[in-house]
Design an enzyme around this catalytic site. Structure first.
Site, PDB file in Angstrom:
ATOM      1  CB  SER A 141      14.612   2.246   6.821  1.00  0.00           C
ATOM      2  OG  SER A 141      15.033   0.977   6.184  1.00  0.00           O
ATOM      3  CG  ASP A 168       8.151   0.223   6.230  1.00  0.00           C
ATOM      4  OD1 ASP A 168       7.184  -0.628   6.693  1.00  0.00           O
ATOM      5  OD2 ASP A 168       8.438  -0.217   5.007  1.00  0.00           O
ATOM      6  CG  HIS A 244      11.535   0.185   3.043  1.00  0.00           C
ATOM      7  ND1 HIS A 244      10.839   0.315   4.542  1.00  0.00           N
ATOM      8  CD2 HIS A 244      12.663   0.497   3.434  1.00  0.00           C
ATOM      9  CE1 HIS A 244      11.798   0.450   5.262  1.00  0.00           C
ATOM     10  NE2 HIS A 244      12.785   0.427   4.762  1.00  0.00           N
TER      11      HIS A 244
END
Length: 315
Positions: A141, A168, A244
């Site tokens: 992230s 991600d 996510h």
């Protein structure tokens, strides 16, 4: 249990069975070690380590957590990778609900990197030594943005990284609202990063959970653009049916995970997929053992989850 597929060896034109076991835990016993300010030498911030227990010298990989998350939410992924002979280091950044630039976390990641030389050997199990000449950096992230920013020179370290992984990765809320430093240029192969790169994305990351929450990995600032800007050699896998935060441990607080669109399938399969791809990549680039990575690229259906798309560029 190993998974297998039949592939054609182009050099011999003989049909053979390709096997990979990276999606199941490895053979090494693991010890999870929390390191805080009571340790000497003192780390700049708290750290969670997953290390093989068996005596030996192992490569090291550092995993940077996502926005407002905690390092222990990744414990299952850390242990899975460590069981294949890697020392995993997960710093805990200071948590703030205020969305701000990434400068503080980049600096903290650099300080942890420099702590590794003297600090890491002092906390590992007896007989376990880190090989810091084989050092990888990963981030999930916003931690992916932190990792890319650090190797792009927005932080200085004494140690050199040999590989980079974005899980991600997210660089802001939109193309026009990147977090600082603004590293995305929207030009192909523009990252000046002289090392192999792995990007793992999620298919549901850019979808909204509901009308109240924006996407957790928005279009134009997520895994697609990160991979687009990587130079070869680079590898790209997308877990099509997962979201996510689906790689986090099951005990991650629901008030955090409920903000992101998630998949309907078993989260353990997602964790094994992410960890297994990371193992295959790390074995290839740090240990010069590329068999597992080649097998997965050849037949992505060997993974526990659907991988689509799967791409790589070697030159």
């Amino acid at each position: 249990m190993a998974t297998s597929a039949e592939i054609m060896n182009p050099s011999t034109e003989v049909l053979e069975t390709a096997v990979t076991s990276v999606f199941q835990p490895g053979k090494l016993a693991i010890e999870v070690i929390p390191v805080d300010h009571d340790t000497n030498p003192t780390p700049p911030i708290p750290i969670l380590i997953a290390s093989p227990k068996d005596a030996g010298t192992y490569p090291v990989a550092m995993l940077l957590h996502g926005f407002c998350l905690q390092n222990h939410f990744y414990e299952e992924v850390l242990k899975h990778i460590a069981s294949f002979g890697f020392i995993m280091v997960a710093p805990q950044f200071h948590i703030s609900m205020m969305a701000k630039g990434d400068t503080e976390d980049i600096a903290a990641a650099a300080e942890v990197t420099d702590w590794l030389t003297k600090g890491l050997p002092s906390v590992l199990p007896k007989g376990v030594e880190p090989n810091l000449s084989k050092l990888a950096l990963a981030g999930h992230s916003r931690g992916g943005h932190t990792a890319f920013s650090l190797v792009l020179g927005h932080g200085k370290t004494n140690l050199k990284f040999s590989a980079l992984i974005g899980l991600d990765p997210v660089a802001g809320t939109s193309k026009f609202l990147q977090i600082s430093p603004k590293i995305l240029t929207y030009e192909p192969s523009s990252f000046d990063i002289p090392m192999p790169i792995l990007v793992i994305g999620t298919g549901l990351g850019e979808e909204k959970k509901n009308i109240l929450f924006p996407p957790c990995a928005p279009k134009d600032v997520n895994h697609k653009e990160f991979y687009h800007e990587c130079k070869p050699p680079c590898y790209y896998f997308v877990t099509r049916d997962y979201g996510h935060l689906d790689m986090l441990d099951d005990d991650a607080p629901k008030f955090m995970t409920c903000m992101c669109k998630d998949g309907n399938n078993c989260k353990d399969m997602m964790r094994k997929t992410v960890a297994g791809i990371m193992v295959a990549f790390l074995k290839a680039v740090l240990n010069e053992e590329d068999g597992d990575l080649r097998v997965i690229l050849k037949d992505p259906k060997l993974a526990p989850t659907t991988l689509d798309p799967v791409e790589h560029r070697l030159a």
